[in-house]
Design a protein around this motif. Structure first.
Motif, mmCIF file in Angstrom:
data_model
loop_
_atom_site.group_PDB
_atom_site.id
_atom_site.type_symbol
_atom_site.label_atom_id
_atom_site.label_comp_id
_atom_site.label_asym_id
_atom_site.label_seq_id
_atom_site.Cartn_x
_atom_site.Cartn_y
_atom_site.Cartn_z
ATOM 1 N N GLN A 224 0.797 -1.231 0.000
ATOM 2 C CA GLN A 224 0.000 0.000 0.000
ATOM 3 C C GLN A 224 0.830 1.283 0.000
ATOM 4 O O GLN A 224 0.252 2.367 0.089
ATOM 5 C CB GLN A 224 -0.915 0.012 1.230
ATOM 6 N N GLU A 227 -0.532 4.045 -2.153
ATOM 7 C CA GLU A 227 -1.941 4.420 -2.049
ATOM 8 C C GLU A 227 -2.027 5.836 -1.481
ATOM 9 O O GLU A 227 -1.112 6.312 -0.804
ATOM 10 C CB GLU A 227 -2.696 3.447 -1.147
ATOM 11 N N THR A 229 -4.716 8.916 0.347
ATOM 12 C CA THR A 229 -5.897 9.008 1.200
ATOM 13 C C THR A 229 -7.162 9.377 0.442
ATOM 14 O O THR A 229 -8.263 9.094 0.897
ATOM 15 C CB THR A 229 -5.661 10.037 2.327
ATOM 16 N N VAL A 238 -7.314 2.355 -2.886
ATOM 17 C CA VAL A 238 -8.070 2.393 -1.638
ATOM 18 C C VAL A 238 -7.933 3.759 -0.984
ATOM 19 O O VAL A 238 -6.999 4.510 -1.265
ATOM 20 C CB VAL A 238 -7.597 1.288 -0.667
ATOM 21 N N LYS A 239 -8.863 4.087 -0.103
ATOM 22 C CA LYS A 239 -8.866 5.399 0.545
ATOM 23 C C LYS A 239 -8.338 5.320 1.978
ATOM 24 O O LYS A 239 -7.960 4.255 2.467
ATOM 25 C CB LYS A 239 -10.277 5.979 0.518
ATOM 26 N N ASP A 241 -9.212 5.214 5.193
ATOM 27 C CA ASP A 241 -9.531 4.270 6.266
ATOM 28 C C ASP A 241 -9.087 2.850 5.971
ATOM 29 O O ASP A 241 -9.125 1.980 6.841
ATOM 30 C CB ASP A 241 -11.030 4.297 6.569
ATOM 31 N N LYS A 242 -8.663 2.596 4.743
ATOM 32 C CA LYS A 242 -8.219 1.256 4.357
ATOM 33 C C LYS A 242 -6.689 1.163 4.229
ATOM 34 O O LYS A 242 -6.158 0.100 3.921
ATOM 35 C CB LYS A 242 -8.846 0.858 3.020
ATOM 36 N N HIS A 244 -2.920 1.170 5.664
ATOM 37 C CA HIS A 244 -2.207 0.856 6.907
ATOM 38 C C HIS A 244 -1.377 2.067 7.346
ATOM 39 O O HIS A 244 -0.756 2.738 6.507
ATOM 40 C CB HIS A 244 -1.288 -0.343 6.682
#
Length: 353
Positions: A224, A227, A229, A238-239, A241-242, A244
């Motif tokens: 991730q 990734e 936010t 992914v946003k 809250d997903k 790590h």
């Protein structure tokens, strides 16, 4: 160590400002010697220069004649850092992509370095000086764990967590070793196919470590680390809250080092300018808590701090507005004029002296 300029070779690191008959250095500290610097030193008839014991590529600097050494001065973190970069390059150059990654060897290589770096208050301001554009990939692999663990310690993560963050940061880009490393050395716009490959490297990295005996948090952070936010990242989009927390720390560290590093296709930027850009343009993409810690760690000016500005002027900070911490009032050394960096956004702090 102190040496005569005739003993210098390209790749030496100057660790103390070289002064001529001028108010400002003719060559500032943390400069990696290039042929032009040898000409400058000769022109100004400089007799001695303070340099590190190792070249920027990690090789030990040898003068050829020990009697020419004036005194020794070590620079432990720098020496350690370039040595780890060199060993990392050697490790991956000899690595068979089909073979199993030796995690223990990687731990033994990077853990002593990050434990040293996380206690150095100026590490974020100096990492970008120790980078060679043609070996950027390996400097990046080593630098991101150092930056990430420094930030993690400031954020209150435990020693065990910081070691896992360092391991994840180091492993994050190993997927590029399959067939993507050369992409970094291209001095041109990437093709769509090359860009697609780059966006797949977190998956490739994850596959290489998926079955290794390391903590699941490390594996997820590797997958991730690109990734964002707002969901604009890759490979899964992914946003917040997903994502790590370890991946958020590595993401900020990765971007910060990339933007402050000299690369074949892009010039390095001042850490202070990069912080400004991240706080302005990436506030909805990178974790705000980590970004704030980065800014807090770098922008810690006090009155009387001497700085070099992006227009090559030197000066002293006389006042800092908490609302604009990267843009203080600076009294110029040349004419004692006081300038407000808030009023002129084209000028920024290049570095602390």
């Amino acid at each position: 160590m102190k040496v005569h300029p005739q003993q210098l070779i390209p790749g030496c690191l100057i660790i103390k400002d070289v002064m001529g008959q001028t108010l400002t250095p003719i060559i500032p500290k943390n400069t990696v010697v290039e042929p032009i610097h040898l000409q400058v030193l000769k022109k100004f008839k400089v007799l001695e220069v303070d340099i590190a014991n190792k070249l920027v590529n990690g090789d030990v600097f040898e003068t050829g004649d020990p009697e020419d050494l004036i005194e020794e001065q070590d620079m432990p973190f720098y020496e350690h850092y370039v040595d780890v970069v060199k060993k990392t390059k050697d490790l991956f150059k000899s690595w068979d992509y089909r073979s199993k990654i030796d995690v223990q060897k990687i731990r033994e290589l990077i853990y002593p370095l990050i434990e040293q770096g996380e206690n150095k208050s100026d590490v974020l301001l100096k990492m970008h000086h120790y980078n060679k554009p043609d070996s950027y990939f390996y400097y990046h692999i080593v630098s991101v764990p150092v930056i990430a663990t420094f930030l993690a310690k400031q954020l209150g993560y435990s020693s065990k967590e910081r070691l896992n963050i360092a391991l994840a940061a180091f492993l994050s880009d190993i997927g590029m070793l399959k067939d993507q490393e050369d992409i970094y050395s291209q001095n041109r716009n990437l093709t769509q196919e090359e860009f697609k490959k780059i966006r797949q490297h977190p998956i490739e990295s994850y596959r290489l470590i998926e079955n290794l005996p390391i903590h699941q948090d490390v594996k997820v952070a590797v997958l991730q680390h690109h990734e964002r936010t707002d969901g604009s990242g890759y490979p899964m989009g992914v946003k917040a809250d997903k994502i790590h927390p370890f991946a958020n720390i590595i993401a900020v560290s990765d971007v910060f080092h990339a933007m402050t590093s000299e690369r074949i296709y892009r010039h390095k930027q001042s850490p202070y300018k990069v912080v400004e850009e991240l706080m302005k343009d990436h506030i909805d993409k990178l974790d705000m808590k980590v970004l704030n810690q980065l800014a807090k760690s770098i922008v810690n000016f006090s009155n009387g701090t001497q700085v070099k500005l992006s227009n090559n002027e030197y000066g002293t900070i006389v006042f800092t507005d908490e609302r604009h911490p990267t843009r203080p009032l600076v009294k110029l050394t040349r004419n004692q004029e006081i300038i407000n960096l808030i009023d002129d956004k084209t000028i920024y702090i290049e570095e602390i002296l």
